[in-house]
Design an enzyme around this catalytic site. Structure first.
Site: not given
Length: 671
Positions: A461-462, A465, A468
């Site tokens: 998940h991190e 980010h 991105h």
């Protein structure tokens, strides 16, 4: 100029020289950088030349470089490796930064230049990205109170300064509570605990300067203890400590702080002409209105609650079969859910965990990024702010893309949770600037470090980010990377979690810590089959938190947030054996700053999209399809906030999705 924070950094990729920075450097560097930014803003506002995009908007984009450099370094260490000196500096810096921001948005001459450009925008021959930056800049000024005058203008400045102080106090109180509480375990108390947890508890004890094992309120210790300890009395003690963080009374109690924050937010919104803070906050998000948020949450709440209540009946029967009396309690859920999982899916966390080594999961995340986007990761040997940190040079086709830093282990100096931040964002103006991106997690340390499946999902998940940030390809830093609508920012992170569940990824990287053997096929099948196990519980604890957050920011602010929290939970029929994921006194998403206030729902809003987005790969039958990955990067990961979020998603998928994909993905309705 002996202060390293104020010097040019002749380091690899101009990374902060952490080995030369002392805590005593931060305050003078902050003073100098703040003064420099004030001068830059004054020069823009007082420019006698007529406003142009270059001498106003681009000049603002170029200003504040030194302040960004100082604060990027300071807030990195303050959040991940705090101490008394850094906490004191946070308390000093926060109101001054709020006042500085208010001074900029309250600069009438500067706002008039921006307003002139806005009124003349059709004659300025702007690129689409420039037009977007102008719109966002003006909107930010208006929403910050730039159009206010007199007493209202002064009051807005006071409110923002006070909110900055309160947010810092909330965070530091929570950190203090988490740092101070621990439960020592005797050798008898270790009965039933898996070896990985015993090892992690001993490591946590050493971190506290003790000779024996301890359980802290770190989720990576508390949750597996609740899952595995047969001692109901100890489970209750850990559960109560975990859920009462920030609300135990004394100097670290956050309840009064939360009440004051809610009241000030209401007043802030009223000054700007909004009926509620939720309406103000949601105006710029994809959801748009509180009604749209509530509709989504209730569409999920109803089937999730039904599933959770059915599960509770099964778990209560198991409790009684163990000779325990009374109803199923919140501190029983994890324990009996784990037993049920072992019985129904033949899944044991202790057997699974040796296959989820931290280093192998990092390698898996990197390899997926390589196969999807062509990124390569080479270790960097550079000084960082803590010995636990490690860094990589990220390249593509030999070209430097970013620096990625991973800080994975729990410690007393680190606030709880997991997050991604950028010490430096991507930009092309006023010069090319590659990002420096950090993932911070709170995994239990071990040799080797082993993850739960939820931990592994958090890592992916991190890293979503981080992608991105790293793949951002825009001109202006103010719209780069994760500078997007709050209910869009979780799309890349939640979408990337899906690659952990790709069978070929687990086959390659889920290898046993001792034997090196890959995860057996039957275990892999069970992991994937059990992916939606206990989704009723997980969805209910999340949605309850999101609904409380929303209701807090609608209507009149509660004098007693805890009473209001209880009323909201009663109204929605919260199952008694499940607690909110984040109760008010430790709801840092909502009260440590404005980021997720009225916005905790955004994880679910983004999940509606991520469930649908991964279908794009499934539809072509390849989780690593090159064309789909290219479309994902072009339309989502590289664009930052340069285009409206809904338009970006429609470019990728041709339409916006409905909630059905999410419900099916969570197993709450039939696929």
């Amino acid at each position: 100029m002996t202060n390293p924070l104020l010097q040019d950094w002749n380091t690899p990729f101009e990374i902060a020289p952490f080995d030369r920075i002392a805590d005593t450097d931060f305050a003078p560097a902050f003073d100098a950088a703040l003064a420099a930014h004030k001068d830059e803003i004054a020069a823009i506002a007082d420019n006698p030349e007529p406003p142009t995009f270059a001498n106003t908007i681009e000049a603002m984009e170029a200003a504040g470089h030194l302040l960004d450099k100082v604060l990027g370094t300071f807030f990195t260490v303050a959040g991940a490796d705090s101490n008394e000196a850094r906490e004191a500096l946070q308390r000093e810096f926060s109101p001054r930064l709020a006042a500085h921001s208010a001074e900029i948005t309250g600069n009438k001459a500067l706002f008039q230049r921006i307003e002139t450009l806005w009124q003349d925008r059709d004659t300025l021959d702007l690129t689409p990205e420039q037009a977007r930056v102008l719109m966002l800049t003006r909107r930010g000024f208006v929403r910050s109170g730039a159009a206010l005058t007199g007493a209202e203008d002064a009051r807005m400045t006071e409110i923002k300064s006070r909110l900055a102080v309160l947010g810092t106090e909330f965070t530091q109180n929570l950190l203090g509570d988490e740092r101070d509480w621990y439960m020592e375990l005797s050798e008898d108390d270790l009965e039933g605990l898996p070896a990985f947890l015993v090892a992690a508890a001993r490591e946590a004890g050493r971190d506290k300067g003790l000779n024996g094992p301890v359980i802290t309120t770190s989720r990576s210790l508390a949750t597996p203890f609740l899952q595995s300890s047969p001692r109901r009395d100890l489970r209750e003690k850990v559960w109560r400590a975990f859920t009462s963080r920030g609300g135990r009374g004394g100097k670290t109690d956050n309840r009064a702080i939360a009440a004051e924050i809610l009241a000030l937010r209401k007043e802030r919104a009223a000054l700007l002409g909004y009926d509620s803070f939720a309406e103000y906050k949601l105006e710029t998000e994809m959801a748009g209105t509180p009604t749209a948020v509530r509709d989504l949450l209730m569409a999920v709440w109803t089937p999730a609650k039904a599933r959770a209540e059915a599960d509770a009946r099964v778990l209560e029967q198991m409790l009684h079969a163990d000779g325990q009396k009374g109803p199923l309690e919140p501190w029983d859920w994890h324990y009996y859910a784990a037993k049920r999982r072992r019985a129904e899916h033949d899944m044991d966390e202790a057997e699974l965990k040796p296959y989820l080594q931290l280093d192998r999961m990092i390698e898996a995340a990197f390899t997926c990024a390589n196969r999807l986007f062509g990124l390569e990761f080479a270790p960097l040997d550079i000084p960082l702010y803590h010995p636990d940190c490690r860094a990589w040079d990220v390249t593509r086709n030999g070209r430097h893309i970013a620096v990625f830093i991973g800080d994975y282990f729990a410690r007393g100096s680190k606030r709880s949770g997991a997050w991604c931040s950028a010490m430096r964002g991507q930009a092309k103006f006023p010069q090319e600037q590659a990002p420096v991106v950090i993932n911070v997690c709170n995994f239990a340390k071990g040799d080797p470090a082993l993850l739960s499946y939820d931990d592994a999902r958090t890592l992916f998940h991190e890293f979503g980010h981080a992608l991105h940030q790293m793949l951002s390809d825009v001109t202006y830093e103010s719209i780069s990377g994760t500078s997007v609508a709050r209910d869009f920012v979780e799309l890349p992170s939640q979408l990337y979690e899906h690659w952990l569940e790709v069978p070929e990824v687990l086959r390659e990287f889920a290898t046993h810590a001792e034997t090196g053997e890959p995860m057996p096929q039957d275990m892999l099948d069970k992991v994937l089959e059990a992916a939606n196990f206990d989704q009723g519980f997980q969805t209910v604890e999340y949605v309850a938190s999101a609904l409380v957050d929303l209701e807090f920011h609608l209507g009149d602010p509660p004098a007693d947030p805890m009473q209001k929290q209880a009323e909201i939970l009663e109204q929605i029929g919260m199952p008694r054996a499940i607690a909110m994921r984040h109760a008010t006194p430790h709801f840092a998403h909502v009260f440590s700053g404005d980021g997720y206030s009225s916005g905790y729902y955004s994880y679910m809003w983004s999940e509606v999209m991520d469930a649908d987005a991964f279908e794009a790969f499934r539809e072509v039958g390849d989780a690593f399809d090159a064309d789909t990955a290219k479309a994902l990067e072009a339309n989502i990961l590289s664009t930052g906030g340069s285009v409206d979020a809904a338009e970006l998603y429609e470019r990728f998928r041709g339409r916006l999705p409905g909630v059905e994909a999410l419900l099916k993905g969570r197993g709450l309705i039939a696929a």
